[in-house]
Design a protein around this motif. Structure first.
Motif, mmCIF file in Angstrom:
data_model
loop_
_atom_site.group_PDB
_atom_site.id
_atom_site.type_symbol
_atom_site.label_atom_id
_atom_site.label_comp_id
_atom_site.label_asym_id
_atom_site.label_seq_id
_atom_site.Cartn_x
_atom_site.Cartn_y
_atom_site.Cartn_z
ATOM 1 N N TRP A 1 3.912 6.128 1.251
ATOM 2 C CA TRP A 1 4.306 5.908 -0.141
ATOM 3 C C TRP A 1 5.270 4.742 -0.245
ATOM 4 C CZ3 TRP A 1 8.666 5.821 -3.157
ATOM 5 C CH2 TRP A 1 8.455 5.838 -4.529
ATOM 6 N N GLN A 2 6.181 4.611 0.704
ATOM 7 C CA GLN A 2 7.133 3.516 0.682
ATOM 8 C C GLN A 2 6.453 2.176 0.898
ATOM 9 O OE1 GLN A 2 9.903 4.850 3.630
ATOM 10 N NE2 GLN A 2 11.175 5.934 2.149
ATOM 11 N N GLU A 3 5.371 2.149 1.683
ATOM 12 C CA GLU A 3 4.652 0.906 1.926
ATOM 13 C C GLU A 3 3.819 0.489 0.720
ATOM 14 O OE1 GLU A 3 2.278 1.249 5.409
ATOM 15 O OE2 GLU A 3 3.990 1.549 6.720
ATOM 16 N N THR A 4 3.070 1.419 0.144
ATOM 17 C CA THR A 4 2.105 1.053 -0.893
ATOM 18 C C THR A 4 2.597 1.310 -2.305
ATOM 19 O OG1 THR A 4 1.064 3.213 -0.823
ATOM 20 C CG2 THR A 4 0.162 1.522 0.643
ATOM 21 N N LYS A 5 3.308 2.428 -2.509
ATOM 22 C CA LYS A 5 3.730 2.871 -3.840
ATOM 23 C C LYS A 5 2.545 2.908 -4.806
ATOM 24 C CE LYS A 5 8.453 1.703 -3.298
ATOM 25 N NZ LYS A 5 9.687 1.285 -3.784
ATOM 26 N N GLN A 6 1.391 3.310 -4.294
ATOM 27 C CA GLN A 6 0.198 3.449 -5.108
ATOM 28 C C GLN A 6 -0.198 4.914 -5.164
ATOM 29 O OE1 GLN A 6 -2.460 0.755 -3.101
ATOM 30 N NE2 GLN A 6 -2.133 -0.796 -4.658
ATOM 31 N N THR A 7 -0.723 5.300 -6.313
ATOM 32 C CA THR A 7 -1.154 6.682 -6.498
ATOM 33 C C THR A 7 -2.487 6.899 -5.795
ATOM 34 O OG1 THR A 7 -2.344 6.162 -8.523
ATOM 35 C CG2 THR A 7 -0.007 6.743 -8.744
#
Length: 118
Positions: free
Chosen positions: A35-41
């Motif tokens: 999540w920290q790398e992409t921050k995409q759902t």
């Protein structure tokens, strides 16, 4: 029959807020790192355009000039996927696929021609 709701109960949190919120301490570490790398759902991750990495490697091996152009568009597709720029990602993905096909066919044609007339 649906259960009765308590009018004094607080409102349920919005689902979109939960997707944008950072992971809690109960979340597994690999999910937190992702999540920290992409921050995409998860919905955004489902729209990733194909990058054709294996075909690109084969295209670079068989016909280097066109394979390098395909590698550039594969890289652009990867960057657009990370930035959630879906239209550009799918355009670059299509270019990557076609360039890979042409590079592989040209490379195989050169090999066939060399073997046939040598």
């Amino acid at each position: 029959m649906p259960p009765k709701q308590n009018p004094d109960a607080p409102a349920a949190p919005d689902a979109s807020d939960a997707l944008d919120a950072p992971p809690t301490t109960k979340t597994p570490p690999e999910v937190i790192e992702f999540w920290q790398e992409t921050k995409q759902t998860p919905e955004e991750l489902a729209f990733y355009a194909p990058e054709y990495l294996c075909l690109t490697i084969l295209a670079v091996i068989l016909f280097f000039p066109l394979g390098l152009v395909a590698a550039y568009f594969s890289y652009k597709t990867m960057q657009d996927n990370k930035q959630s720029s879906w239209e550009a990602a799918y355009v670059n993905s299509g270019r990557t696929g076609w360039l890979n096909v042409f590079a592989i066919l040209i490379g195989l044609g050169i090999i066939y021609y060399a073997l046939l007339f040598s």
